[in-house]
Motif scaffolding. Structure first.
Motif, short mmCIF file in Angstrom:
data_model
loop_
_atom_site.label_atom_id
_atom_site.label_comp_id
_atom_site.label_asym_id
_atom_site.label_seq_id
_atom_site.Cartn_x
_atom_site.Cartn_y
_atom_site.Cartn_z
N ILE A 129 0.83 -1.20 0.00
CA ILE A 129 0.00 0.00 0.00
C ILE A 129 0.87 1.25 0.00
CG2 ILE A 129 -1.80 1.24 1.27
CD1 ILE A 129 -2.54 -1.46 2.54
N ARG A 130 0.52 2.22 -0.81
CA ARG A 130 1.21 3.53 -0.81
C ARG A 130 0.48 4.43 0.18
NH1 ARG A 130 0.45 5.52 -6.51
NH2 ARG A 130 -1.48 4.34 -6.23
N TRP A 131 1.05 4.51 1.40
CA TRP A 131 0.44 5.34 2.43
C TRP A 131 0.88 6.78 2.23
CZ3 TRP A 131 -3.32 3.22 5.00
CH2 TRP A 131 -3.31 1.83 5.25
N PRO A 132 -0.06 7.71 2.12
CA PRO A 132 0.31 9.10 1.84
C PRO A 132 0.63 9.89 3.11
CG PRO A 132 -2.06 8.89 1.84
CD PRO A 132 -1.52 7.51 2.09
N GLY A 133 1.44 10.93 2.97
CA GLY A 133 1.66 11.92 4.01
C GLY A 133 1.99 11.35 5.37
N LEU A 134 1.34 11.88 6.40
CA LEU A 134 1.60 11.46 7.77
C LEU A 134 1.20 10.01 8.01
CD1 LEU A 134 0.42 14.63 9.76
CD2 LEU A 134 2.75 13.94 9.19
N MET A 135 0.33 9.46 7.17
CA MET A 135 -0.07 8.07 7.33
C MET A 135 1.12 7.14 7.15
SD MET A 135 -3.78 8.01 5.42
CE MET A 135 -4.37 6.51 6.20
N SER A 136 2.08 7.53 6.33
CA SER A 136 3.25 6.68 6.11
C SER A 136 4.15 6.64 7.33
CB SER A 136 4.05 7.19 4.90
OG SER A 136 4.61 8.47 5.17
N LEU A 137 4.02 7.64 8.24
CA LEU A 137 4.84 7.70 9.44
C LEU A 137 4.13 7.12 10.66
CD1 LEU A 137 6.09 11.40 9.06
CD2 LEU A 137 7.24 9.31 8.29
N SER A 138 2.86 6.82 10.52
CA SER A 138 2.08 6.39 11.67
C SER A 138 2.54 5.04 12.19
CB SER A 138 0.60 6.31 11.29
OG SER A 138 -0.15 5.75 12.35
N SER A 139 2.51 4.90 13.52
CA SER A 139 2.85 3.62 14.14
C SER A 139 1.61 2.78 14.39
CB SER A 139 3.59 3.86 15.46
OG SER A 139 2.79 4.62 16.35
N SER A 140 0.46 3.24 13.93
CA SER A 140 -0.78 2.48 14.12
C SER A 140 -0.75 1.19 13.31
CB SER A 140 -1.98 3.33 13.67
OG SER A 140 -2.05 4.53 14.40
N PRO A 141 -1.55 0.18 13.70
CA PRO A 141 -1.65 -1.04 12.90
C PRO A 141 -2.04 -0.73 11.46
CG PRO A 141 -2.72 -1.33 15.03
CD PRO A 141 -2.39 0.13 14.92
N ARG A 142 -1.55 -1.55 10.52
CA ARG A 142 -1.76 -1.30 9.09
C ARG A 142 -2.74 -2.31 8.49
NH1 ARG A 142 1.53 2.63 6.78
NH2 ARG A 142 2.64 3.66 8.47
N LEU A 143 -3.53 -1.83 7.53
CA LEU A 143 -4.34 -2.74 6.74
C LEU A 143 -3.45 -3.61 5.88
CD1 LEU A 143 -7.14 -0.29 5.53
CD2 LEU A 143 -7.44 -2.17 7.13
N THR A 144 -3.83 -4.87 5.72
CA THR A 144 -3.06 -5.81 4.90
C THR A 144 -4.01 -6.64 4.04
OG1 THR A 144 -3.12 -7.53 6.62
CG2 THR A 144 -1.24 -6.00 6.65
N PRO A 145 -3.52 -7.20 2.93
CA PRO A 145 -4.36 -8.08 2.10
C PRO A 145 -4.58 -9.42 2.80
CG PRO A 145 -2.52 -7.17 0.85
CD PRO A 145 -2.22 -6.95 2.29
N ALA A 146 -5.36 -9.42 3.85
CA ALA A 146 -5.57 -10.60 4.68
C ALA A 146 -6.45 -11.62 3.95
CB ALA A 146 -6.24 -10.20 5.99
N PRO A 147 -6.33 -12.90 4.31
CA PRO A 147 -7.26 -13.90 3.77
C PRO A 147 -8.70 -13.52 4.10
CG PRO A 147 -5.41 -14.96 4.88
CD PRO A 147 -5.31 -13.50 5.18
N ARG A 148 -9.60 -13.86 3.21
CA ARG A 148 -11.01 -13.49 3.37
C ARG A 148 -11.56 -13.98 4.71
NH1 ARG A 148 -15.64 -16.29 2.35
NH2 ARG A 148 -17.50 -15.09 1.75
N SER A 149 -11.28 -15.23 5.08
CA SER A 149 -11.82 -15.79 6.32
C SER A 149 -11.31 -15.01 7.54
CB SER A 149 -11.44 -17.26 6.45
OG SER A 149 -10.03 -17.43 6.42
N GLU A 150 -10.06 -14.59 7.50
CA GLU A 150 -9.47 -13.85 8.62
C GLU A 150 -10.10 -12.46 8.76
OE1 GLU A 150 -5.13 -11.95 9.37
OE2 GLU A 150 -5.14 -14.12 9.00
N ALA A 151 -10.32 -11.80 7.63
CA ALA A 151 -10.93 -10.47 7.66
C ALA A 151 -12.36 -10.53 8.18
CB ALA A 151 -10.89 -9.85 6.26
N LEU A 152 -13.13 -11.51 7.72
CA LEU A 152 -14.51 -11.63 8.16
C LEU A 152 -14.59 -11.97 9.65
CD1 LEU A 152 -16.11 -13.55 5.15
CD2 LEU A 152 -16.23 -11.11 5.66
N LYS A 153 -13.70 -12.83 10.11
CA LYS A 153 -13.71 -13.21 11.52
C LYS A 153 -13.35 -12.02 12.41
CE LYS A 153 -12.11 -16.64 14.85
NZ LYS A 153 -11.93 -15.65 15.92
N ALA A 154 -12.42 -11.17 11.94
CA ALA A 154 -12.02 -10.01 12.74
C ALA A 154 -13.23 -9.12 13.03
CB ALA A 154 -10.95 -9.21 12.00
N LEU A 155 -14.11 -8.95 12.04
CA LEU A 155 -15.28 -8.11 12.25
C LEU A 155 -16.35 -8.82 13.09
CD1 LEU A 155 -15.69 -6.24 8.87
CD2 LEU A 155 -14.24 -5.74 10.82
#
Length: 222
Positions: A150-176
């Motif tokens: 992912i091309r994170w723009p501006g201050l988002m590229s410096l953030s230490s927050s958790p990042r979105l990733t191309p997670a497996p479908r089952s993992e993403a659905l379970k997280a929600l």
């Protein structure tokens, strides 16, 4: 009072302003800047300041933030982070690396380093992040998740927050599901999309070959 001046995460202490034991180390989500703040009265101390006496307060430390607590997070020691914490934060709270639904247009454009975008632009794209505005408020955040990164723009590229990733479908659905974000009525997830609702928000996930490929969160229409 030697220990009161240590800028490490393991030295909370009493607040000299209110007398409560709520002084903790925090950081600004967008920049990673750290400082001490009293969770009871908002008194704050910059790195190296003498925490045995009053230094400043949170509003003065972050004068451009209408709600400074929205822009900071606890930084005092390790915490258990869900593998898809960024997805949870966006879906459940409408927040992502210094952005949050409802923030002012000027602040949001500063975070993604696009402060000069024409006021007439309802949608502004920076890197792989697209922002949708309405009446000078951020009402939608969308992120593409290419496998190349992912091309994170501006201050988002410096953030230490958790990042979105191309997670497996089952993992993403379970997280929600784990945080009780509900599927949108009259819809059901399929191989390509899944739509959910939280309080005041709608969330849409898109998949490509069983991997999360795009995420968007928007203010729900009444």
């Amino acid at each position: 009072m030697e220990s009161a001046n240590r800028d490490s995460a393991d030295v909370p202490g009493l607040c000299p302003d209110c007398g409560q034991s709520g002084v903790r180390l925090y950081r600004v989500r967008a920049t990673g800047e750290r400082f001490w703040v009293c969770e009871e009265c908002d008194a704050a101390w910059r790195p190296g300041a003498d925490r045995s006496k009053f230094d400043t307060d949170l509003s003065a430390l972050l004068p451009d933030e209408p709600n400074p607590w929205k822009a900071i997070e606890r930084a005092d020691g390790p915490r258990q982070v869900h593998p898809q914490q960024a997805l949870i934060d966006l879906a459940a709270n409408g927040e992502l690396s210094g952005l949050w639904l409802g923030m002012h247009r000027t602040d949001a454009l500063t975070v993604v380093d696009a402060p000069h975008a024409p006021a007439s632009d309802r949608v502004v794209t920076a890197g792989d992040v697209s922002l949708t505005f309405e009446a000078d408020r951020l009402v939608g955040i969308a992120v593409r998740l290419p496998l190349t990164g992912i091309r994170w723009p501006g201050l988002m590229s410096l953030s230490s927050s958790p990042r979105l990733t191309p997670a497996p479908r089952s993992e993403a659905l379970k997280a929600l599901q784990d945080v009780n974000v509900k599927p949108l009525p009259d819809t059901s997830p399929d191989d390509r999309t899944a739509e959910f609702q939280a309080v005041g928000r709608r969330i849409r996930l898109e998949f490509d070959q069983d991997l999360l490929s795009a995420v968007s969160a928007s203010v729900a229409r009444s």
